[in-house]
Design a protein around this motif. Structure first.
Motif, mmCIF file in Angstrom:
data_model
loop_
_atom_site.group_PDB
_atom_site.id
_atom_site.type_symbol
_atom_site.label_atom_id
_atom_site.label_comp_id
_atom_site.label_asym_id
_atom_site.label_seq_id
_atom_site.Cartn_x
_atom_site.Cartn_y
_atom_site.Cartn_z
ATOM 1 N N PRO A 15 63.610 4.921 67.713
ATOM 2 C CA PRO A 15 63.988 5.644 66.678
ATOM 3 C C PRO A 15 62.378 5.974 66.368
ATOM 4 O O PRO A 15 61.462 5.437 65.796
ATOM 5 C CB PRO A 15 64.251 5.645 66.176
ATOM 6 C CG PRO A 15 65.795 3.344 66.377
ATOM 7 C CD PRO A 15 64.421 3.292 67.330
ATOM 8 N N LYS A 22 65.829 9.993 66.297
ATOM 9 C CA LYS A 22 66.171 9.591 67.350
ATOM 10 C C LYS A 22 65.231 8.337 68.314
ATOM 11 O O LYS A 22 63.669 8.853 67.691
ATOM 12 C CB LYS A 22 66.480 10.811 68.441
ATOM 13 C CG LYS A 22 67.276 10.989 68.010
ATOM 14 C CD LYS A 22 68.199 12.589 68.583
ATOM 15 C CE LYS A 22 69.333 12.977 67.778
ATOM 16 N NZ LYS A 22 69.645 14.592 68.566
ATOM 17 N N ALA A 26 67.565 8.780 73.301
ATOM 18 C CA ALA A 26 68.953 9.448 73.182
ATOM 19 C C ALA A 26 67.841 11.757 72.978
ATOM 20 O O ALA A 26 69.068 11.973 72.843
ATOM 21 C CB ALA A 26 68.507 9.328 71.869
ATOM 22 N N ALA A 27 66.981 11.220 72.248
ATOM 23 C CA ALA A 27 66.607 13.216 72.392
ATOM 24 C C ALA A 27 66.904 13.669 74.161
ATOM 25 O O ALA A 27 66.883 14.426 73.975
ATOM 26 C CB ALA A 27 65.210 12.978 71.966
ATOM 27 N N THR A 367 72.789 5.646 75.342
ATOM 28 C CA THR A 367 71.789 5.396 73.988
ATOM 29 C C THR A 367 71.503 4.316 74.431
ATOM 30 O O THR A 367 72.250 2.843 74.367
ATOM 31 C CB THR A 367 71.778 5.930 72.732
ATOM 32 O OG1 THR A 367 72.700 5.444 72.146
ATOM 33 C CG2 THR A 367 72.346 7.422 73.453
#
Length: 393
Positions: A15, A22, A26-27, A367
């Motif tokens: 992250p 994120k 994930a982004a 993710t």
């Protein structure tokens, strides 16, 4: 039933504050992988055996079903297999980067492991010059692509040079090289070669000011992939590492014109090559280097872009030709390449797998977190291929 392994090298990460907690994975906007995750199984796989360095050589060997603890001898030998070099069992094969360092001294710094991602058109003449001026009965220089080349030490596997512990240059970007200079100095032969190479490369007009041999080992020998898993397979990648694993295991190695290993690569060419092979073959291993290179560069923007292009320009068109009732898919990465550290990490990687026999997970995204929460863990990466085949039935 066709089986497609789609591998985004270094896609996993940690992250980031700048992404509101994120990861880049994930982004990224990845509707195709998210859809597959909802219809398949998710989990994590330890591709790097405990006690081994988290390199793409070890991790991809695991994903292809070969135990690194048994077969891995070094990074250099795998890339030598890609070039089909004729080697003796006691030869020592080094992966050799062209690098940008401040100088080969204990006060030196590794500025760039890739010499500014030097183009093959500029790097090959440099390696040919090294061979012309420094090559002899003991050392031979072999050009590869971009910054990735080979150095062969004839009969060197039985000599002390085989035990030199030189760090991968991508692990020490912007860091001191004193420890490695001292390690090279343990071998007067290698120390002289490094200093002579620096002289040969001086003033060449590129950022390639030095060689950096590492990942040395004896020639690679793997059992045939088709005999082991009963599938006629092919590998598709821009990098010699994957091509070497394919060559050594008797798989078809498909070269793609315009495949660069960077964010801008020939995505369409890779897809078409996979589709052409699957007309008569059973298994393709489509490898994308872009996320890994972006991680090494510390570029959040490029890493997200490369993951999104993997989804839209690799996953989507393959799904269009081979929907889920006609093929099984595995999507994963070989290792993490977190932006924060700009090198590899051995965290177990997320994977998704689909087949007509899969019970849908129902998750809404693919993710690191959703894969970890799924609870399926493959503790030995080299067993993953057989696990997938057993699930497919």
């Amino acid at each position: 039933m066709k089986l497609l392994f789609l591998v985004a090298d270094g896609m996993g990460g940690w992250p980031l504050d700048e992404l509101d907690g994120k990861t880049t994975m994930a982004a990224a906007n990845t509707p195709n992988m998210d859809m597959l995750a909802s219809k398949g199984l998710l989990g994590t796989c330890r591709t790097v055996p405990k006690g081994m360095a988290p390199g793409s050589d070890v991790a991809n060997m695991s994903l292809l079903g070969f135990d690194p603890a048994t077969y891995h001898t070094g990074r250099g030998p795998i890339e030598a297999a890609a070039q089909g070099l004729k080697l003796d069992p006691d030869d020592l094969v080094w992966r050799m980067n062209l690098v940008n360092i401040s100088g080969f001294t204990e006060d030196g710094t590794m500025y760039d492991y890739s010499s500014g991602h030097i183009g093959t058109d500029k790097s090959v003449p440099l390696v040919e010059k090294l061979q012309a001026e420094l090559g002899n009965d003991e050392f031979s220089f072999y050009p590869g692509i971009q910054y990735r080349h080979l150095l062969v030490h004839k009969g060197g596997a039985a000599k002390m040079e085989s035990g030199l512990n030189i760090r991968p240059p991508h692990d020490i970007t912007d860091k001191p090289i004193a420890a490695d200079v001292k390690e090279f100095a343990r071998s007067p032969l290698m120390d002289k070669l490094m200093r002579d190479a620096e002289k040969v490369l001086a003033g060449n007009g590129t950022k390639a000011v030095s060689i950096w041999p590492w990942g040395q080992g004896r020639p690679l020998i793997l059992p045939p992939f088709e005999e082991k898993f009963g599938m006629k397979g092919a590998v598709i990648s821009a990098v010699d590492l994957i091509k070497g694993l394919g060559n050594a295991s008797g798989m078809k190695v498909i070269d793609i014109e315009g495949a660069t290993g960077l964010v801008d690569t020939n995505y369409e060419g890779k897809v078409q090559a996979a589709l052409d092979f699957l007309e008569h073959g059973d298994f393709v291993y489509v490898h994308l280097e872009g996320p890994d290179e972006s991680g090494h560069m510390g570029s959040v923007e490029d890493k997200i872009k490369s993951i999104e292009r993997f989804d839209s320009r690799i996953v989507a068109p393959l799904l269009e030709k081979y929907p889920l009732d006609q093929a099984s898919y595995v999507i994963t990465c070989d290792h993490f390449t977190p932006i924060e550290i700009r090198t590899h990490d051995a965290t177990p990687v997320p994977f998704l797998m689909t087949s007509p026999r899969c019970i849908a997970s129902g998750v809404t995204s693919f993710t690191e977190e959703t894969a970890d929460r799924a609870g399926i863990i493959i503790p030995e990466g080299h067993e993953f291929m057989q696990w997938v085949l057993d699930k497919i039935g």
